[in-house]
Write an enzyme that holds these catalytic residues in place. Structure first.
Site, PDB file in Angstrom:
ATOM      1  N   GLY A  56       0.817  -1.209   0.000  1.00 20.63           N
ATOM      2  CA  GLY A  56       0.000   0.000   0.000  1.00 20.63           C
ATOM      3  C   GLY A  56       0.847   1.254   0.000  1.00 20.63           C
ATOM      4  O   GLY A  56       0.538   2.223   0.695  1.00 20.63           O
ATOM      5  N   HIS A  57       1.937   1.230  -0.771  1.00 22.44           N
ATOM      6  CA  HIS A  57       2.819   2.391  -0.858  1.00 22.44           C
ATOM      7  C   HIS A  57       3.693   2.273  -2.109  1.00 22.44           C
ATOM      8  O   HIS A  57       3.705   1.250  -2.780  1.00 22.44           O
ATOM      9  CB  HIS A  57       3.706   2.502   0.389  1.00 22.44           C
ATOM     10  CG  HIS A  57       4.626   1.346   0.587  1.00 22.44           C
ATOM     11  ND1 HIS A  57       4.274   0.245   1.336  1.00 22.44           N
ATOM     12  CD2 HIS A  57       5.868   1.096   0.109  1.00 22.44           C
ATOM     13  CE1 HIS A  57       5.269  -0.623   1.328  1.00 22.44           C
ATOM     14  NE2 HIS A  57       6.263  -0.138   0.583  1.00 22.44           N
ATOM     15  N   ALA A  58       4.418   3.344  -2.378  1.00 24.69           N
ATOM     16  CA  ALA A  58       5.432   3.377  -3.439  1.00 24.69           C
ATOM     17  C   ALA A  58       6.676   4.008  -2.839  1.00 24.69           C
ATOM     18  O   ALA A  58       6.611   4.671  -1.801  1.00 24.69           O
ATOM     19  CB  ALA A  58       4.956   4.187  -4.638  1.00 24.69           C
ATOM     20  N   ARG A 103       2.756  -0.626  -4.869  1.00 24.48           N
ATOM     21  CA  ARG A 103       2.574  -2.055  -4.702  1.00 24.48           C
ATOM     22  C   ARG A 103       1.620  -2.360  -3.567  1.00 24.48           C
ATOM     23  O   ARG A 103       1.630  -1.693  -2.540  1.00 24.48           O
ATOM     24  CB  ARG A 103       3.908  -2.774  -4.495  1.00 24.48           C
ATOM     25  CG  ARG A 103       4.550  -2.750  -3.121  1.00 24.48           C
ATOM     26  CD  ARG A 103       5.267  -1.490  -2.679  1.00 24.48           C
ATOM     27  NE  ARG A 103       5.955  -0.761  -3.701  1.00 24.48           N
ATOM     28  CZ  ARG A 103       7.222  -0.905  -4.023  1.00 24.48           C
ATOM     29  NH1 ARG A 103       7.978  -1.687  -3.316  1.00 24.48           N
ATOM     30  NH2 ARG A 103       7.759  -0.207  -4.985  1.00 24.48           N
TER      31      ARG A 103
END
Length: 144
Positions: A56-58, A103
């Protein structure tokens, strides 16, 4: 020098070396040889509860290689324009994830272990946690 935007197509499955032996197989990874970066950090996820999601981040700069050491899981990659889902279930495959790709990881099988090799030490300022902000910045970089 202008850096080209990162896309899902820059992410790829990397076949890792396998040394076969009747007593058990061995796979090894050497930074800057098998993967396109030197390894600065290693971490792993395990005992993920059923139905839980991770990621839940990049990352702004960080590169990663994600490996299913045991079990399986799905990784959704998103570059702000398109998405793809990759099922990971082999310990001799690594998914290279370049910077500026969002992702999300889910569908963990019971007993799964996910290992990450990272190009940098932990830096909280390298993360995008807000999806809308990530998409806006990714699209701005695409227009440059």
């Amino acid at each position: 020098m202008k850096e080209s935007p990162k896309l899902i197509s820059d992410c790829k499955i990397i076949d890792l070396p396998v040394v076969s032996n009747p007593k058990g197989n061995l796979t090894f990874i050497e930074g800057s040889r098998h993967i396109p970066f030197d390894i600065q950090r290693v971490y792993y996820l395990y005992d993920v509860p059923g139905g839980a999601e991770r990621g839940g981040h990049a990352h702004k700069e960080l590169q990663q290689l994600i490996i299913a050491l045991s079990g399986s899981f799905d990784i959704t990659l998103d570059d702000g324009k398109e998405k793809t889902v990759i099922h990971m279930n082999r310990s001799y495959y690594g998914l290279y994830v370049c910077p500026m790709v969002w992702r999300e990881i889910n569908n963990f099988s019971s007993g799964s272990v996910l290992m990450v090799l990272a190009s940098e030490k932990y830096d909280p300022d390298d993360y995008y946690h807000d999806y809308a902000e990530f998409v806006e910045i990714a699209q701005q970089k695409d227009r440059q």
